[in-house]
Design an enzyme around this catalytic site. Structure first.
Site, mmCIF file in Angstrom:
data_model
loop_
_atom_site.group_PDB
_atom_site.id
_atom_site.type_symbol
_atom_site.label_atom_id
_atom_site.label_comp_id
_atom_site.label_asym_id
_atom_site.label_seq_id
_atom_site.Cartn_x
_atom_site.Cartn_y
_atom_site.Cartn_z
ATOM 1 N N LYS A 38 1.046 4.200 -2.845
ATOM 2 C CA LYS A 38 0.666 5.585 -2.537
ATOM 3 C C LYS A 38 1.844 6.548 -2.720
ATOM 4 C CE LYS A 38 -3.643 4.798 -1.650
ATOM 5 N NZ LYS A 38 -4.676 5.310 -2.561
ATOM 6 N N TYR B 120 0.836 -1.205 0.000
ATOM 7 C CA TYR B 120 0.000 0.000 0.000
ATOM 8 C C TYR B 120 0.876 1.262 0.000
ATOM 9 C CZ TYR B 120 -3.794 3.121 1.559
ATOM 10 O OH TYR B 120 -4.720 4.131 1.659
HETATM 11 P P1 NAP Z 1 -13.475 2.243 0.719
HETATM 12 O O1 NAP Z 1 -14.522 2.721 1.675
HETATM 13 O O2 NAP Z 1 -12.955 0.858 0.837
HETATM 14 O O3 NAP Z 1 -14.027 2.486 -0.792
HETATM 15 C C1 NAP Z 1 -13.255 2.097 -1.899
HETATM 16 C C2 NAP Z 1 -13.986 2.461 -3.169
HETATM 17 O O4 NAP Z 1 -13.156 2.062 -4.286
HETATM 18 C C3 NAP Z 1 -15.308 1.740 -3.339
HETATM 19 O O5 NAP Z 1 -16.219 2.585 -3.993
HETATM 20 C C4 NAP Z 1 -14.927 0.549 -4.244
HETATM 21 O O6 NAP Z 1 -16.026 0.064 -5.039
HETATM 22 C C5 NAP Z 1 -13.901 1.190 -5.132
HETATM 23 N N1 NAP Z 1 -13.006 0.234 -5.774
HETATM 24 C C6 NAP Z 1 -12.271 -0.754 -5.187
HETATM 25 N N2 NAP Z 1 -11.577 -1.426 -6.125
HETATM 26 C C7 NAP Z 1 -11.881 -0.863 -7.328
HETATM 27 C C8 NAP Z 1 -11.513 -1.110 -8.673
HETATM 28 N N3 NAP Z 1 -10.662 -2.088 -8.986
HETATM 29 N N4 NAP Z 1 -12.038 -0.328 -9.657
HETATM 30 C C9 NAP Z 1 -12.906 0.666 -9.361
HETATM 31 N N5 NAP Z 1 -13.296 0.958 -8.109
HETATM 32 C C10 NAP Z 1 -12.800 0.192 -7.100
HETATM 33 O O7 NAP Z 1 -12.167 3.185 0.784
HETATM 34 P P2 NAP Z 1 -11.982 4.659 1.389
HETATM 35 O O8 NAP Z 1 -11.573 4.530 2.800
HETATM 36 O O9 NAP Z 1 -13.124 5.530 1.040
HETATM 37 O O10 NAP Z 1 -10.666 5.125 0.568
HETATM 38 C C11 NAP Z 1 -10.750 5.829 -0.658
HETATM 39 C C12 NAP Z 1 -9.324 6.215 -1.099
HETATM 40 O O11 NAP Z 1 -8.694 6.991 -0.083
HETATM 41 C C13 NAP Z 1 -8.421 5.007 -1.336
HETATM 42 O O12 NAP Z 1 -7.551 5.263 -2.412
HETATM 43 C C14 NAP Z 1 -7.645 4.914 -0.030
HETATM 44 O O13 NAP Z 1 -6.401 4.278 -0.211
HETATM 45 C C15 NAP Z 1 -7.484 6.379 0.306
HETATM 46 N N6 NAP Z 1 -7.231 6.648 1.735
HETATM 47 C C16 NAP Z 1 -8.124 6.265 2.691
HETATM 48 C C17 NAP Z 1 -7.860 6.545 4.032
HETATM 49 C C18 NAP Z 1 -8.822 6.186 5.156
HETATM 50 O O14 NAP Z 1 -8.462 6.369 6.324
HETATM 51 N N7 NAP Z 1 -10.033 5.707 4.887
HETATM 52 C C19 NAP Z 1 -6.672 7.188 4.383
HETATM 53 C C20 NAP Z 1 -5.773 7.541 3.375
HETATM 54 C C21 NAP Z 1 -6.068 7.273 2.048
HETATM 55 P P3 NAP Z 1 -16.970 -1.177 -4.496
HETATM 56 O O15 NAP Z 1 -17.834 -0.568 -3.422
HETATM 57 O O16 NAP Z 1 -17.761 -1.562 -5.693
HETATM 58 O O17 NAP Z 1 -16.043 -2.217 -3.991
#
Ligand code: NAP
Length: 248
Positions: free
Chosen positions: A160, A156
């Site tokens: 990133k 990861y």
């Molecule tokens: P999440 O709740 O797990 O949502 C992930 C989203 O990405 C879902 O809509 C999922 O669709 C979609 N997705 C997964 N694989 C995919 C693919 N191969 N093609 C197209 N769409 C895909 O994640 P989140 O926490 O909102 O995170 C969103 C972004 O922010 C990510 O890049 C994550 O690394 C980054 N981020 C998150 C955090 C945190 O604390 N949450 C911190 C830093 C960075 P489905 O629902 O259909 O599976």
């Protein structure tokens, strides 16, 4: 005043979490929203309805961001339906955490493909139309982990950190065409994903953050509104930290 009036945004991975928060904020700010998801069809249909209730055009597309050809046809379809793309948000991402000793080759490759190669796929697909229209804002979702590293997340963190190098290079290549490219590095954002964690651990994380709380999807969405809007028209190649001061 709505900051994204008459703009068309394409957001990957918006069926839940941060992407969903961005889509909702963009609709409130007057943008029309095309968004993707991987498998959550019901959630995507519900979001499409909710976004449309803000009086903008919205459509969800099931499209795997990791597949090069799928990104090309997605962008063709979106342009056919919406006319143009002003803003691309590369938000889709996954984790497959494990210590390096235990991580499989498959789990390393999968995270790189979905988190990093997807950014290449989508960006490559939108730049030609953006170059023609001589404007565009591309926002890539990195992470505090891409800046700092994290034990148990080599795959990861590599994906990133790769996004940060890619972002700066795109900014350098396409600045002369008025295409801007920036990254956001969220810290700990509380989504459905983090709801599954043990409350005591989560409270310890919150206590270690200078602002003493986890972030909300809206916190990241507001940073995206700024970087997508003309308010940031002289900002490119930057990483905006949305982490409550975590890295300070
Ligand atoms: P999440 O709740 O797990 O949502 C992930 C989203 O990405 C879902 O809509 C999922 O669709 C979609 N997705 C997964 N694989 C995919 C693919 N191969 N093609 C197209 N769409 C895909 O994640 P989140 O926490 O909102 O995170 C969103 C972004 O922010 C990510 O890049 C994550 O690394 C980054 N981020 C998150 C955090 C945190 O604390 N949450 C911190 C830093 C960075 P489905 O629902 O259909 O599976």
């Amino acid at each position: 005043m709505k900051l994204l009036e008459n703009k068309i945004a394409l957001i990957t991975g918006a069926s839940r979490g941060i992407g969903r928060g961005i889509a909702l904020e963009f609709a409130k700010q007057g943008a029309s929203v095309a968004f993707t998801y991987n498998s959550s069809t019901e959630a995507a249909n519900a979001l499409e309805k909710e976004l449309s209730s803000h009086g903008i055009k919205a459509k969800g597309y099931q499209s795997n961001a990791a597949i090069f050809d799928a990104a090309q046809s997605l962008v063709d379809e979106v342009i056919k339906e919406f006319g143009k793309i002003d803003i691309l948000i590369n938000n889709a991402g996954i984790t497959k955490d494990n210590l390096l000793m235990r991580i499989s080759e498959e789990d390393f490759d999968k995270v790189i493909e979905i988190n990093l190669k997807s950014v290449f796929n989508l960006t490559k697909a939108v730049i030609r139309p953006m170059m023609k229209q001589r404007s565009g804002s591309i926002i890539n979702m990195s992470s505090v982990v891409g800046v700092k590293g994290n034990a148990g997340q080599t795959n990861y963190a590599a994906s990133k950190a790769g996004i940060l190098g890619f972002t700066k290079s795109v900014a350098l290549e396409l600045g002369s065409r008025n295409i801007r490219c920036n990254a956001i590095a969220p810290g700990f954002i509380e989504t459905e994903m983090t709801d599954k964690l043990d409350e005591k651990t989560v409270q310890e994380w919150r206590n270690a953050i200078p602002l003493k709380r986890g972030g909300k999807p809206e916190d990241v969405a507001n940073a995206c509104v700024f970087l997508a809007s003309d308010m940031s028209s002289y900002i490119t190649g930057q990483t905006m930290h949305v982490d409550g001061g975590m890295l300070t």
